[in-house]
Design an enzyme around this catalytic site. Sequence first.
Site, PDB file in Angstrom:
ATOM      1  CB  ALA A   1      -0.986   0.096   1.329  1.00 26.12           C
TER       2      ALA A   1
ATOM      3  CD  GLU B   1      -2.749  -7.550   2.709  1.00 23.19           C
ATOM      4  OE1 GLU B   1      -2.132  -6.455   2.316  1.00 23.19           O
ATOM      5  OE2 GLU B   1      -3.163  -7.595   3.758  1.00 23.19           O
TER       6      GLU B   1
ATOM      7  N   GLY C   1       0.388  -5.195   0.881  1.00 32.69           N
ATOM      8  CA  GLY C   1      -0.487  -4.975   0.000  1.00 32.69           C
ATOM      9  C   GLY C   1      -0.242  -5.658  -1.207  1.00 32.69           C
TER      10      GLY C   1
ATOM     11  CD  GLU D   1       1.383  -5.475   5.926  1.00 32.96           C
ATOM     12  OE1 GLU D   1       1.857  -6.486   6.266  1.00 32.96           O
ATOM     13  OE2 GLU D   1       0.480  -5.599   4.858  1.00 32.96           O
TER      14      GLU D   1
END
Length: 259
Positions: A66, A114, A111, A134
């Site tokens: 992200a 993911e 992300g 993270e």
Amino acid sequence: MAFENLLFEVTGKVALITMNRPKALNALNSDLLNDLSKALDELEANDGIKGAIITGAGEKAFVAGADISQMAPYNPEQARGYMLLGQQIFNHIESIEKPIMAAVNGFALGGGNELCMACDFRYASTNARFGQPEVNLGIMPGFGGSQRLPRLVGPGIARELIFSGNTITAEEALRIGLVNKVFAQDKLLEESRKIMDIITSKPASALRYCKASLVRGQDEDIYKAIGLERELVSLCFASEDQKEGMSAFLEKRPAQFKS
Ligand code: DAK
């Protein structure tokens, strides 16, 4: 179709979706997520496309996570909105009843990991690196990682990766079952296309029911999931492709599928 932050190219029956912010290692900001959402709508709606490959632009990253510069100032409400956007898009990848693979060509972190886990399966290049870092940023996975990673590699390995924030190599990802195959970087797309060409030569109706059973059944009680399989395989017998596939076998000729 033209997008600002990704490339969408169709060759034969396969769409190649390339996340295209190489200067930021293809980090997922809202603009890129919105483009990805529109690309998935097109993939779903276009009957001429039977499957897709998702990859990253450049030689360094699939998606490095992200977008940290966008997320840094968020309050909890804004974080929830961003999380919902990402989660809906990644769930959409699973709900599209066409095979979607990830060709992981570099960093797949946070992300990015993911995103590739929401795909049906993954091939990687030797330089690919995977992780859920993270915790190093004082947060936790927010685009489904705490749920998809344990389902793919088992709870112990998932906890080790998520708690430690460690990054693993493509070889290690292969060993734990996160990716199916590893190739030299210059062979990754070629090999990904080869398998997608095989997959998309199969009848779309059969592929649709296979994915529905695999995705919708995976978190059900096994007997309930087998019941779902029974319903879906019965539906296959309403398709022209089933008639053609079985007639062709019995007549000892190649099948000419319509879908
Ligand atoms: N976001 C924004 N920019 C990034 C980025 C990222 N995730 N990763 C890299 N970049 C940018 C760098 O800032 C740099 O930009 P400039 O300085 O050139 O302007 C450029 O990409 C090149 O990166 P580096 O110079 O750092 O390149 P290196 O080769 O030295 O290092 C690296 C590559 C991948 C090891 C390093 O860039 C890195 O550690 N990147 C961050 C990886 C990371 O921590 N990823 C996880 C992000 S967190 C949630 C929703 C989702 C999530 C959580 C919550 N909710 C909303 C609640 C998910 C979170 C994540 O994914």
